[in-house]
Design a protein around this motif. Structure first.
Motif, short mmCIF file in Angstrom:
data_model
loop_
_atom_site.label_atom_id
_atom_site.label_comp_id
_atom_site.label_asym_id
_atom_site.label_seq_id
_atom_site.Cartn_x
_atom_site.Cartn_y
_atom_site.Cartn_z
N LEU A 53 -12.61 -6.62 -0.70
CA LEU A 53 -12.38 -5.18 -0.80
C LEU A 53 -11.90 -4.65 0.53
O LEU A 53 -12.35 -5.10 1.60
CB LEU A 53 -13.67 -4.47 -1.20
N ARG A 54 -11.02 -3.67 0.48
CA ARG A 54 -10.52 -3.07 1.72
C ARG A 54 -11.46 -1.95 2.15
O ARG A 54 -11.64 -0.98 1.41
CB ARG A 54 -9.11 -2.52 1.50
N PRO A 55 -12.07 -2.05 3.33
CA PRO A 55 -13.00 -1.01 3.77
C PRO A 55 -12.27 0.20 4.34
O PRO A 55 -11.06 0.16 4.58
CB PRO A 55 -13.80 -1.72 4.86
N GLY A 56 -13.03 1.28 4.58
CA GLY A 56 -12.50 2.43 5.29
C GLY A 56 -11.36 3.10 4.56
O GLY A 56 -11.41 3.39 3.37
N GLY A 57 -10.27 3.34 5.29
CA GLY A 57 -9.10 3.98 4.71
C GLY A 57 -9.19 5.49 4.77
O GLY A 57 -10.14 6.08 5.27
N GLN A 58 -8.17 6.13 4.22
CA GLN A 58 -8.10 7.58 4.21
C GLN A 58 -9.14 8.17 3.25
O GLN A 58 -9.63 7.50 2.36
CB GLN A 58 -6.70 8.03 3.77
N ALA A 109 -3.26 -2.34 16.89
CA ALA A 109 -3.66 -1.94 15.53
C ALA A 109 -3.55 -3.14 14.58
O ALA A 109 -2.50 -3.77 14.48
CB ALA A 109 -2.77 -0.80 15.03
N ASP A 110 -4.66 -3.45 13.91
CA ASP A 110 -4.65 -4.56 12.95
C ASP A 110 -4.91 -4.08 11.52
O ASP A 110 -5.10 -4.89 10.62
CB ASP A 110 -5.68 -5.63 13.33
N ASP A 111 -4.91 -2.75 11.32
CA ASP A 111 -5.17 -2.20 9.98
C ASP A 111 -4.11 -1.17 9.61
O ASP A 111 -4.38 -0.24 8.86
CB ASP A 111 -6.56 -1.57 9.93
N LEU A 112 -2.89 -1.36 10.11
CA LEU A 112 -1.82 -0.39 9.86
C LEU A 112 -1.44 -0.36 8.38
O LEU A 112 -1.20 -1.38 7.76
CB LEU A 112 -0.59 -0.77 10.70
N TYR A 113 -1.42 0.86 7.84
CA TYR A 113 -0.87 1.10 6.50
C TYR A 113 0.43 1.87 6.68
O TYR A 113 0.48 2.89 7.38
CB TYR A 113 -1.84 1.92 5.65
N PHE A 114 1.50 1.38 6.06
CA PHE A 114 2.81 2.02 6.16
C PHE A 114 3.49 1.93 4.81
O PHE A 114 3.56 0.85 4.21
CB PHE A 114 3.66 1.33 7.23
N ASP A 115 4.02 3.06 4.33
CA ASP A 115 4.74 3.03 3.05
C ASP A 115 5.58 4.30 2.95
O ASP A 115 5.36 5.28 3.67
CB ASP A 115 3.77 2.95 1.88
N SER A 116 6.52 4.26 2.05
CA SER A 116 7.29 5.46 1.74
C SER A 116 6.40 6.42 0.95
O SER A 116 5.46 6.01 0.27
CB SER A 116 8.51 5.10 0.89
N ILE A 117 6.71 7.70 1.07
CA ILE A 117 6.13 8.67 0.15
C ILE A 117 7.05 8.67 -1.07
O ILE A 117 8.20 9.10 -1.00
CB ILE A 117 6.03 10.06 0.78
N SER A 118 6.53 8.12 -2.14
CA SER A 118 7.33 7.89 -3.34
C SER A 118 6.52 8.26 -4.57
O SER A 118 5.33 8.55 -4.49
CB SER A 118 7.74 6.41 -3.44
N ARG A 119 7.19 8.24 -5.72
CA ARG A 119 6.52 8.44 -6.98
C ARG A 119 6.92 7.33 -7.94
O ARG A 119 8.04 6.81 -7.87
CB ARG A 119 6.83 9.80 -7.58
N ALA A 120 5.99 6.97 -8.81
CA ALA A 120 6.25 5.96 -9.84
C ALA A 120 6.22 6.63 -11.20
O ALA A 120 5.33 7.44 -11.49
CB ALA A 120 5.22 4.84 -9.78
N ASP A 121 7.18 6.30 -12.04
CA ASP A 121 7.27 6.86 -13.38
C ASP A 121 7.62 5.74 -14.35
O ASP A 121 8.74 5.23 -14.34
CB ASP A 121 8.36 7.93 -13.46
N ALA A 122 6.65 5.35 -15.16
CA ALA A 122 6.91 4.37 -16.22
C ALA A 122 7.25 5.12 -17.50
O ALA A 122 6.46 5.96 -17.95
CB ALA A 122 5.69 3.48 -16.42
N PRO A 123 8.40 4.87 -18.11
CA PRO A 123 8.77 5.57 -19.34
C PRO A 123 7.73 5.42 -20.45
O PRO A 123 7.52 6.34 -21.24
CB PRO A 123 10.11 4.92 -19.73
#
Length: 425
Positions: free
Chosen positions: A55-60, A285-299
């Motif tokens: 499990l991933r601890p911590g986070g936002q 930093a060994d716990d960097l989270y990086f991603d685009s701000i995106s949205r997912a839409d499954a039809p």
């Protein structure tokens, strides 16, 4: 770590829609353990596979708001534990380059009725689902899905093949299950014009800020950029950086943290305030989270015996109330499978019918998140800071956000179809 998979033969019944007994869930973030918890309480046999070794601890921090979400947390039996580990909310303060306050947003603006760390929520759901009989396998992932008339044949990166009655993708915006069963990310994920990153750093890294637990974040904007930092909710020796920047879609390796660090240094180089010190902390930093701000839409949220849950079906990286929606979705999906134990197609259809509109309405908040956090013009920054400084406007926004989370849901009392047997874990 869980013992390796052992192939099991699930009970079958005659007819075109055999009763579901075994359910494979991909993803042990929030949606996956929430679904495993509810399925086990309804007598089904969930197995959760997670690519991470643990499990991933911590986070936002993540939040729940409104009567519907709180009622479901109570019905799941986890509200009291969440209340015990609540953060108290996360106020947000925006300052100019000299540290003078421009805007302060109270804890409830981002924290809802109850705010917890994502890692704490994941752990509580995991432990509750284990106690109910769920099985977990860490450090593995799905490589293929083949639906047959009686189940779904699944192959794994590490474990031997296995067959399940149903497969659920609860594995986030970049869902592996969605890719295997519904098509590539490019068909379902839309870039919304911004990127976000967060990581932990030593509390006293030359920042010269009064970072206290509960005081929230302090951030500075330039056009299309936000750099902010807050005290760590669990470790007084640590702080947490949060950066957002506007950008067209970038080509990079999503699994290469060094590439992510280079992108951040390039986007924020030479900016004022504490930015250079935050960038310096990336070196360790060994716990960097990086991603685009995106949205997912499954039809469609399901196809045959395979369905999607949470961000995999209808999600946004930040600001789309995805956590609360994912837990409601888990509650409804498990409940509908319990109500139609011999007909997963009917259960999937009712689940999507009940949740799709709600999820899409919540998701719209994610469309605005990047522009809110990092406005691309001086006028945009001025309007945000001026309007949200007005108590009436802020109060109206808080009330509207809470009212929007209301949803009429059926009651799904625990009615075990089959007593679940707890697997090795």
């Amino acid at each position: 770590m869980t013992a390796p998979f052992e192939r099991t033969d699930s009970p079958r019944t005659d007819g075109p829609h055999p009763a579901a007994r075994t359910v494979l869930i991909s993803g042990a973030g929030v949606a996956g353990p929430a679904l495993a918890h509810r399925l086990a309480h309804h007598g089904l046999r969930p197995t959760v596979v997670e690519i991470a070794p643990a499990l991933r601890p911590g986070g936002q921090a993540v939040d729940f708001r409104g009567g519907t979400q709180l009622r479901v947390l109570r019905q799941m039996g986890i509200f009291d534990e969440l209340h015990r580990v609540r953060t108290g909310g996360s106020p947000m303060t925006f300052v100019d380059a000299d540290g003078r306050e421009l805007l302060h947003l109270p804890a409830e603006f981002a924290g809802g009725d109850i705010e917890v760390l994502r890692g704490d929520l994941s752990r509580i759901l995991y432990e509750a689902s284990l106690a109910a009989g769920a099985e977990y396998v860490f450090g593995d992932s799905l490589t293929s899905l083949t639906e047959t008339t009686t189940g779904v044949d699944v192959t794994f990166r590490q474990a031997p093949p296995r067959t399940f009655d149903l497969v659920i993708g609860a594995d986030g915006l970049h869902s592996n299950v969605r890719r295997l069963a519904f098509g590539p990310d490019a068909d379902h994920v839309t870039h919304l014009g911004h990127y976000a990153a967060t990581w932990s750093l030593p509390h006293h890294s030359g920042l010269d800020l009064d970072l206290r637990p509960g005081a929230g974040s302090v951030g500075h904007n330039t056009r299309g950029r936000l750099a902010s930092v807050a005290a760590d909710h669990t470790d007084p020796a640590r702080a947490r950086a949060f950066l957002v920047f506007a950008s067209p879609e970038l080509a990079y390796d999503r699994h290469d943290p060094e590439a992510h660090k280079r992108l951040l240094r390039r986007a924020f180089a030479g900016l004022p305030w504490k930015v250079d010190r935050l960038l310096d902390s990336l070196d360790t930093a060994d716990d960097l989270y990086f991603d685009s701000i995106s949205r997912a839409d499954a039809p469609a949220w399901s196809a045959g015996r395979i369905a999607l849950l949470g961000d995999a079906a209808c999600g946004a990286t930040i600001g789309g109330m995805g956590t609360g929606t994912a837990v409601l979705g888990a509650y409804v999906l498990a409940g509908e499978l319990s109500r139609s134990p011999g007909d997963h197609r009917t259960a999937f259809t009712r689940y999507e019918s009940l949740l799709r509109g709600y999820a899409q309405d919540r998701q719209k908040g994610g469309d605005r998140t990047g522009r809110f956090l990092a406005p691309s013009s001086k006028l945009g920054l001025h309007l945000r800071n001026t309007l949200l400084s007005k108590p009436r406007i802020l109060s109206w926004m808080l009330k509207a956000a809470k009212d929007a989370t209301t949803l009429a849901l059926p009651d799904y009392p625990d009615r075990p179809v089959n007593s679940p047997s707890k697997q090795a874990h």
